[in-house]
Scaffold this motif. Structure first.
Motif, PDB file in Angstrom:
ATOM      1  N   ASN A   4      -7.892  -0.076   5.831  1.00 46.61           N
ATOM      2  CA  ASN A   4      -7.129  -1.110   5.292  1.00 46.61           C
ATOM      3  C   ASN A   4      -5.467  -0.610   5.334  1.00 46.61           C
TER       4      ASN A   4
ATOM      5  N   TYR B 272      -5.685  -1.913  -4.879  1.00 47.32           N
ATOM      6  CA  TYR B 272      -5.349  -0.841  -4.097  1.00 47.32           C
ATOM      7  C   TYR B 272      -4.849  -1.218  -2.612  1.00 47.32           C
ATOM      8  N   LEU B 273      -4.068  -0.345  -1.830  1.00 48.64           N
ATOM      9  CA  LEU B 273      -3.842  -0.487  -0.306  1.00 48.64           C
ATOM     10  C   LEU B 273      -4.985  -0.095   0.215  1.00 48.64           C
TER      11      LEU B 273
ATOM     12  N   GLU C  93      -0.091  -3.982   2.530  1.00 49.08           N
ATOM     13  CA  GLU C  93       0.042  -4.610   1.408  1.00 49.08           C
ATOM     14  C   GLU C  93      -1.271  -4.343   0.371  1.00 49.08           C
TER      15      GLU C  93
ATOM     16  N   ASP D  70      -4.396  -4.832  -1.870  1.00 48.03           N
ATOM     17  CA  ASP D  70      -5.474  -5.793  -1.786  1.00 48.03           C
ATOM     18  C   ASP D  70      -5.430  -6.676  -3.444  1.00 48.03           C
ATOM     19  N   LYS D  71      -5.150  -7.943  -3.548  1.00 48.27           N
ATOM     20  CA  LYS D  71      -5.221  -8.145  -4.738  1.00 48.27           C
ATOM     21  C   LYS D  71      -6.307  -8.099  -5.509  1.00 48.27           C
ATOM     22  N   LYS D  72      -7.575  -8.283  -5.063  1.00 48.14           N
ATOM     23  CA  LYS D  72      -8.849  -8.339  -5.820  1.00 48.14           C
ATOM     24  C   LYS D  72      -8.840  -6.721  -6.331  1.00 48.14           C
ATOM     25  N   THR D  73      -8.449  -5.686  -5.513  1.00 50.38           N
ATOM     26  CA  THR D  73      -8.805  -4.177  -6.135  1.00 50.38           C
ATOM     27  C   THR D  73      -7.615  -3.539  -6.438  1.00 50.38           C
TER      28      THR D  73
END
Ligand code: NI
Length: 135
Positions: free
Chosen positions: A114, A59-60, A52, A54-57
């Motif tokens: 991640n 990026y996966l 999934e 990452d909402k902040k970055t």
């Protein structure tokens, strides 16, 4: 689910040879790939991670991080080596692309920070590759 892939290349030699078989049987199976002193390839390795975002970055997994993981656990150990002799984690393995894909998977599977390891591909030539997805 999103997928991210990092490609790395390495140069290595190998010999396809099963010590349990005779020279003649090895030659029958592996032909010139069984020649005694081995032969080299410029291998390409592709490592795909799934997960999934990452909402902040956004990026996966940060590709710099994925690159560093692959280099540390695979490339630094196999580049410019003879895969039959020089690599601890390949001891006792016939270094076909199939067996390399599984061995590399095993090296990487717990190292992905991640997402999850999804696939390991090994290209021996432009036209031939093997892919392992962990089962
Ligand atoms: Ni070969």
């Amino acid at each position: 689910m999103i997928y991210v892939t990092r490609r790395e290349v390495f140069a290595a030699s190998h010999r396809l040879y099963n010590p349990k078989l005779s020279e003649a049987e090895n030659f029958e199976i592996y032909d010139k790939c069984s020649s005694p002193n081995g032969h080299g390839h410029n291998f390409t390795l592709e490592v795909m991670v799934a997960g999934e975002i990452d909402k902040k970055t956004g990026y996966l997994i940060d590709l710099k991080e994925l690159k560093n993981i692959i280099r540390k656990y695979i490339i630094d150990k196999v580049d410019h080596k003879h895969l039959n002799f020089d690599v601890e984690f390949l001891r006792g393995i016939i270094p076909t692309a199939e067996n390399l894909a599984i061995a590399f998977w095993d090296q990487l599977k717990d190292k992905i920070t991640n997402g999850k390891l999804y696939s390991v591909k090994i290209y021996e030539t432009e036209n031939n590759y093997t892919e392992y997805r962990g089962e």
